[in-house]
Structures are given as C-alpha cells and as structure tokens.
Scaffold this motif. Structure first.
Motif, PDB file in Angstrom:
ATOM      1  N   SER A  53     -41.846   2.427 -45.105  1.00  0.00           N
ATOM      2  CA  SER A  53     -42.016   2.245 -46.546  1.00  0.00           C
ATOM      3  C   SER A  53     -40.688   2.383 -47.286  1.00  0.00           C
ATOM      4  O   SER A  53     -40.353   1.564 -48.147  1.00  0.00           O
ATOM      5  CB  SER A  53     -43.022   3.269 -47.064  1.00  0.00           C
ATOM      6  OG  SER A  53     -43.166   3.170 -48.451  1.00  0.00           O
ATOM      7  N   LEU A  57     -38.860  -0.580 -49.393  1.00  0.00           N
ATOM      8  CA  LEU A  57     -38.549  -0.439 -50.817  1.00  0.00           C
ATOM      9  C   LEU A  57     -37.060  -0.569 -51.106  1.00  0.00           C
ATOM     10  O   LEU A  57     -36.668  -0.937 -52.207  1.00  0.00           O
ATOM     11  CB  LEU A  57     -39.087   0.884 -51.345  1.00  0.00           C
ATOM     12  CG  LEU A  57     -40.617   0.977 -51.406  1.00  0.00           C
ATOM     13  CD1 LEU A  57     -41.053   2.393 -51.750  1.00  0.00           C
ATOM     14  CD2 LEU A  57     -41.183  -0.018 -52.405  1.00  0.00           C
ATOM     15  N   VAL A 141     -45.281  -3.730 -51.729  1.00  0.00           N
ATOM     16  CA  VAL A 141     -43.857  -3.671 -52.095  1.00  0.00           C
ATOM     17  C   VAL A 141     -43.642  -4.556 -53.321  1.00  0.00           C
ATOM     18  O   VAL A 141     -43.765  -5.784 -53.233  1.00  0.00           O
ATOM     19  CB  VAL A 141     -42.970  -4.143 -50.928  1.00  0.00           C
ATOM     20  CG1 VAL A 141     -41.506  -4.021 -51.296  1.00  0.00           C
ATOM     21  CG2 VAL A 141     -43.290  -3.369 -49.668  1.00  0.00           C
TER      22      VAL A 141
END
Length: 146
Positions: A53, A57, A141
C-alpha cells in the motif's frame, strides 16, 4: 504432635493428581502454538499489505500499471521483500493486479480510472511454492496529481 511419615498410598495419590494436571496442560500446548502461528501470520500479512500500500501510494499515478499490474512480489517469513530470484525462499507471495474501481450499484466505473485504481492483491502463505493459505485484499489508490 509428632510428624508422621507419608505413606506410600499418599505419595502415589499426590503423584497421580500432579500427573493428571500435567497431562491436561500438555494437551493445550499444540492449540496454543497453532494460535500463536496464526497470529504471527496475520501480523506479517498486515505488514506486507502495508508495504504494498505504501509503495502504491508513493508511486506516480501514471506508473501504477507498469509497477503493479500482474506482478508477483515475494517475502520471507518475517515479511521482508525478496528479489524475484529468491522466490524459492519465499514464505509469502503476493500477486497484484490493477483493476478499474467498482462501486456497489454502479454499472460502469471505467471512467474513474483517471482518478482512481484498485489494487487487487492475492496474498498466499506457504512453503516451497505450495500455498497453504490464501487471502484477498483490495486497496484503492487515488490520483494525487503525479
């Protein structure tokens, strides 16, 4: 009063009671170890998902497809990333697919891909390439403006 010596019957009874208690406690040890292993797996899996993650990002939105689409990432038993050449040593492996976002009740969300993508992650736990457990995760995202 005089202390009298313990009789053989009393000693035998005491040993029997202690043995019964020890056998009961030893019967619980495998359950405790199994629960501990599951908790460790969940902790490592959440760490791996956090790594993926964070990388997603921090990746420019226009490069998400090149970085994550249909890629497999490998991790050791502590959740540290491994190079593709070390796949045989992996305890966890995550297959990541970049998919258009889907929202409940929407017929077509494909027009949203300019501002949002979903990473579909299949995280497998196993030994020597044989999956023992599989979990599925989705991470959305957003486009942060490259």
């Amino acid at each position: 009063q005089e202390a009298r010596p313990s009789s053989l019957v009393e000693v035998t009874m005491a040993i029997g009671i202690v043995s019964f208690a020890l056998v009961a406690m030893l019967g619980v040890v495998p359950i405790g170890l199994s629960t501990m292993r599951e908790a460790m797996d969940h902790t490592v899996e959440s760490h791996i998902i956090g790594q993926i993650s964070a990388e997603a990002l921090s990746t420019p939105f226009s490069r998400l497809g090149a970085t994550f689409s249909n890629k497999t990432f490998y991790f050791d038993d502590e959740g540290s990333a491994l190079a593709a050449g070390q796949a045989a040593d992996a305890h966890y492996w995550a297959t990541v697919e970049l998919v258009p976002p889907a929202f409940p009740g929407s017929a077509d969300a494909s027009g949203l891909t300019d501002s949002l993508w979903t990473l579909h992650i299949v995280l497998m736990t196993g030994v020597s390439g044989h999956a023992l457990d599989t979990n599925y995760y989705n991470i959305q995202v957003p486009n942060s403006g490259d």
